[in-house]
Design a protein around this motif. Structure first.
Motif, mmCIF file in Angstrom:
data_model
loop_
_atom_site.group_PDB
_atom_site.id
_atom_site.type_symbol
_atom_site.label_atom_id
_atom_site.label_comp_id
_atom_site.label_asym_id
_atom_site.label_seq_id
_atom_site.Cartn_x
_atom_site.Cartn_y
_atom_site.Cartn_z
ATOM 1 N N VAL A 8 -40.389 -17.412 -3.984
ATOM 2 C CA VAL A 8 -41.338 -16.944 -4.804
ATOM 3 C C VAL A 8 -40.694 -16.429 -6.278
ATOM 4 C CG1 VAL A 8 -43.017 -16.273 -3.061
ATOM 5 C CG2 VAL A 8 -41.270 -14.470 -4.034
ATOM 6 N N THR A 9 -41.460 -16.378 -7.449
ATOM 7 C CA THR A 9 -41.223 -15.965 -8.500
ATOM 8 C C THR A 9 -41.041 -14.580 -8.783
ATOM 9 O OG1 THR A 9 -43.233 -16.320 -9.771
ATOM 10 C CG2 THR A 9 -41.541 -18.220 -9.824
ATOM 11 N N THR A 10 -40.261 -13.995 -9.852
ATOM 12 C CA THR A 10 -40.532 -12.534 -10.094
ATOM 13 C C THR A 10 -41.978 -12.240 -10.639
ATOM 14 O OG1 THR A 10 -39.563 -13.145 -12.412
ATOM 15 C CG2 THR A 10 -38.043 -12.225 -10.838
ATOM 16 N N GLU A 11 -42.551 -13.063 -11.255
ATOM 17 C CA GLU A 11 -43.923 -12.861 -11.782
ATOM 18 C C GLU A 11 -44.868 -12.652 -10.472
ATOM 19 O OE1 GLU A 11 -47.198 -14.989 -14.504
ATOM 20 O OE2 GLU A 11 -45.565 -15.901 -14.168
ATOM 21 N N TRP A 12 -44.701 -13.748 -9.500
ATOM 22 C CA TRP A 12 -45.640 -13.773 -8.108
ATOM 23 C C TRP A 12 -45.213 -12.220 -7.692
ATOM 24 C CZ3 TRP A 12 -44.958 -12.831 -3.057
ATOM 25 C CH2 TRP A 12 -45.845 -13.335 -2.293
ATOM 26 N N LEU A 13 -44.173 -11.924 -7.616
ATOM 27 C CA LEU A 13 -43.824 -10.558 -6.962
ATOM 28 C C LEU A 13 -44.551 -9.499 -7.542
ATOM 29 C CD1 LEU A 13 -42.582 -8.818 -4.545
ATOM 30 C CD2 LEU A 13 -40.229 -8.823 -6.073
ATOM 31 N N ASN A 132 -43.648 -15.301 7.947
ATOM 32 C CA ASN A 132 -44.191 -14.902 6.558
ATOM 33 C C ASN A 132 -43.198 -14.176 5.648
ATOM 34 O OD1 ASN A 132 -46.738 -15.172 5.269
ATOM 35 N ND2 ASN A 132 -47.646 -13.185 6.030
ATOM 36 N N VAL A 133 -42.177 -14.934 5.375
ATOM 37 C CA VAL A 133 -41.178 -14.356 4.546
ATOM 38 C C VAL A 133 -40.641 -15.307 3.298
ATOM 39 C CG1 VAL A 133 -39.441 -15.169 6.367
ATOM 40 C CG2 VAL A 133 -38.954 -13.360 4.715
ATOM 41 N N ALA A 134 -40.518 -14.705 2.481
ATOM 42 C CA ALA A 134 -40.074 -15.380 1.209
ATOM 43 C C ALA A 134 -38.794 -15.009 0.536
ATOM 44 C CB ALA A 134 -41.230 -15.338 -0.149
ATOM 45 N N VAL A 135 -38.035 -15.560 -0.152
ATOM 46 C CA VAL A 135 -36.844 -15.326 -0.882
ATOM 47 C C VAL A 135 -37.382 -15.192 -2.396
ATOM 48 C CG1 VAL A 135 -34.688 -15.833 -1.702
ATOM 49 C CG2 VAL A 135 -35.248 -16.082 0.762
ATOM 50 N N LEU A 136 -36.747 -14.126 -3.079
ATOM 51 C CA LEU A 136 -37.099 -13.827 -4.546
ATOM 52 C C LEU A 136 -36.173 -14.942 -5.360
ATOM 53 C CD1 LEU A 136 -38.708 -12.713 -6.693
ATOM 54 C CD2 LEU A 136 -36.921 -10.781 -6.780
ATOM 55 N N ASP A 137 -36.656 -16.014 -5.984
ATOM 56 C CA ASP A 137 -35.969 -16.782 -7.079
ATOM 57 C C ASP A 137 -35.296 -16.116 -8.128
ATOM 58 O OD1 ASP A 137 -34.819 -18.972 -8.085
ATOM 59 O OD2 ASP A 137 -36.649 -19.876 -8.922
ATOM 60 N N LYS A 227 -31.440 -18.567 -14.187
ATOM 61 C CA LYS A 227 -31.118 -18.106 -12.723
ATOM 62 C C LYS A 227 -32.300 -18.608 -11.862
ATOM 63 C CE LYS A 227 -28.518 -13.991 -13.962
ATOM 64 N NZ LYS A 227 -28.489 -14.513 -15.470
ATOM 65 N N GLU A 228 -33.023 -19.755 -12.182
ATOM 66 C CA GLU A 228 -34.214 -20.123 -11.475
ATOM 67 C C GLU A 228 -33.756 -21.417 -10.731
ATOM 68 O OE1 GLU A 228 -37.161 -20.822 -14.329
ATOM 69 O OE2 GLU A 228 -38.254 -18.913 -14.160
ATOM 70 N N LEU A 229 -34.263 -21.787 -9.829
ATOM 71 C CA LEU A 229 -33.827 -22.981 -8.951
ATOM 72 C C LEU A 229 -34.314 -24.216 -9.982
ATOM 73 C CD1 LEU A 229 -35.214 -22.355 -5.259
ATOM 74 C CD2 LEU A 229 -32.881 -22.846 -6.074
ATOM 75 N N TYR A 230 -33.518 -25.406 -9.678
ATOM 76 C CA TYR A 230 -33.788 -26.691 -10.384
ATOM 77 C C TYR A 230 -35.126 -27.053 -9.839
ATOM 78 C CZ TYR A 230 -29.178 -26.755 -12.571
ATOM 79 O OH TYR A 230 -28.198 -26.151 -13.593
ATOM 80 N N ASP A 231 -36.007 -28.137 -10.571
ATOM 81 C CA ASP A 231 -36.840 -28.491 -9.885
ATOM 82 C C ASP A 231 -36.724 -29.169 -8.474
ATOM 83 O OD1 ASP A 231 -36.123 -31.245 -10.680
ATOM 84 O OD2 ASP A 231 -37.547 -31.084 -12.444
ATOM 85 N N ASP A 232 -37.934 -29.598 -7.599
ATOM 86 C CA ASP A 232 -37.511 -30.313 -6.559
ATOM 87 C C ASP A 232 -37.054 -31.761 -6.651
ATOM 88 O OD1 ASP A 232 -38.661 -27.899 -5.141
ATOM 89 O OD2 ASP A 232 -40.396 -29.042 -4.467
#
Length: 299
Positions: A8-13, A132-137, A227-232
């Protein structure tokens, strides 16, 4: 909330910080390679957490509290009862969802953009049956750079009930890896640097890589500027070229001690490859046994 994204993104969190079902876990741990070579030093990130963290977060100590205290190697998966008791104390239970982040990128002094401490804890939760777990991008560094709120107030959640069932297929043992060496249906993915893979470093008891394995460096997936993941599409390229996205293959990821390998496993899952296990002992365990084979890349 159910079915949170894997990442998930910082905005999402930020939009969900006040959600009573959110459990925000700071999994910060630090690792440093000694200047004169040899095995790395690791230490808890609890002090860093106390100096500042995302509001509401509780500290989840991978090194001291969420690893097997009796194992010969650091970060070994703990007995289920130990893990369930601790994660329940942190408030993670059946009616919650989790976001995990960390405060540093892989190493001290030579940062690698990858939230692999967070992915380690997320992997442990998956292994024990919690989805139900996410990592913060981008982790805490990205959160800070964006000027989002930070606090020194210790977070807390009520004790929860955790009932997930352990999934043994998520964990690869030394025997599983030995059997995989000559199994064309299994892809062994070394998650370390090219130098480590080639056998040019002396971090472990012996240098090189497990025979038949391929090298996909875990630090190549995020943009160092954002610091964000590249696209898929970009992420997919690294794994496609080694055959790791073949739906008919099983993938076993490994690294030094089962940390970076969980980041590669997470990216593979994101790309749709779900037949993935992580070798917990990794190079630390493998190289300690002189009877086990290693290959090097001759230049």
């Amino acid at each position: 909330m159910s079915n949170v994204p894997l990442i998930v993104t910082t905005e999402w969190l930020a939009k969900r910080l006040d959600d009573p079902k959110l459990r925000l876990l700071d999994a910060t741990t630090f690792l440093k390679q000694p200047e004169n070579g040899g095995y790395y030093d690791v230490w808890s990130g609890k002090e860093a957490y106390e100096k500042g963290h995302i509001p509401g977060a509780v500290y989840a100590d991978l090194l001291e509290e969420l690893s097997d205290p009796d194992a010969p190697y650091k970060f070994t998966v703990p007995p289920r009862e130990l893990f369930v008791n601790k994660i329940s104390d942190l408030g993670v239970g059946d009616d919650t969802y989790v976001v995990v982040y960390d405060q540093g990128f892989a190493t001290v002094g030579a940062p690698i953009i990858a939230s692999d401490w967070a992915s380690r804890l997320a992997w442990q939760l998956n292994y024990e049956g919690f989805d139900n777990v996410a990592v913060l991008d981008g982790g805490f560094p990205k959160w800070q750079e964006e000027g989002r709120p930070v606090t020194t107030e210790t977070g807390s959640y009520p004790k929860a009930t955790f009932t997930g069932k352990r999934r043994p297929e998520f964990l690869a043992t030394k025997e599983d890896v030995k059997n995989a060496i000559n199994d064309e249906n299994v892809i062994l993915v070394n998650s370390l640097t090219e130098a480590d893979f080639n056998g040019e470093t002396d971090t472990y008891a012996r240098s090189g890589h497990i025979p038949g394995s391929v090298n996909v460096f875990f630090g190549d997936f995020s943009n160092p500027e954002t610091k964000e993941l590249y696209d898929d599409e970009a992420l997919r390229e690294s794994f496609e070229k080694v055959g790791a996205l073949d739906p008919n293959k099983k993938v076993i990821t490994y690294c030094g001690s089962g940390i970076a390998a969980t980041w590669n496993a997470l990216i593979l899952n994101k790309l749709g490859q779900h037949n993935v296990a992580m070798y917990d002992g990794s190079m630390t365990e493998w190289t300690a046994d002189p009877a086990l084979p290693l290959d090097k890349v001759e230049k």
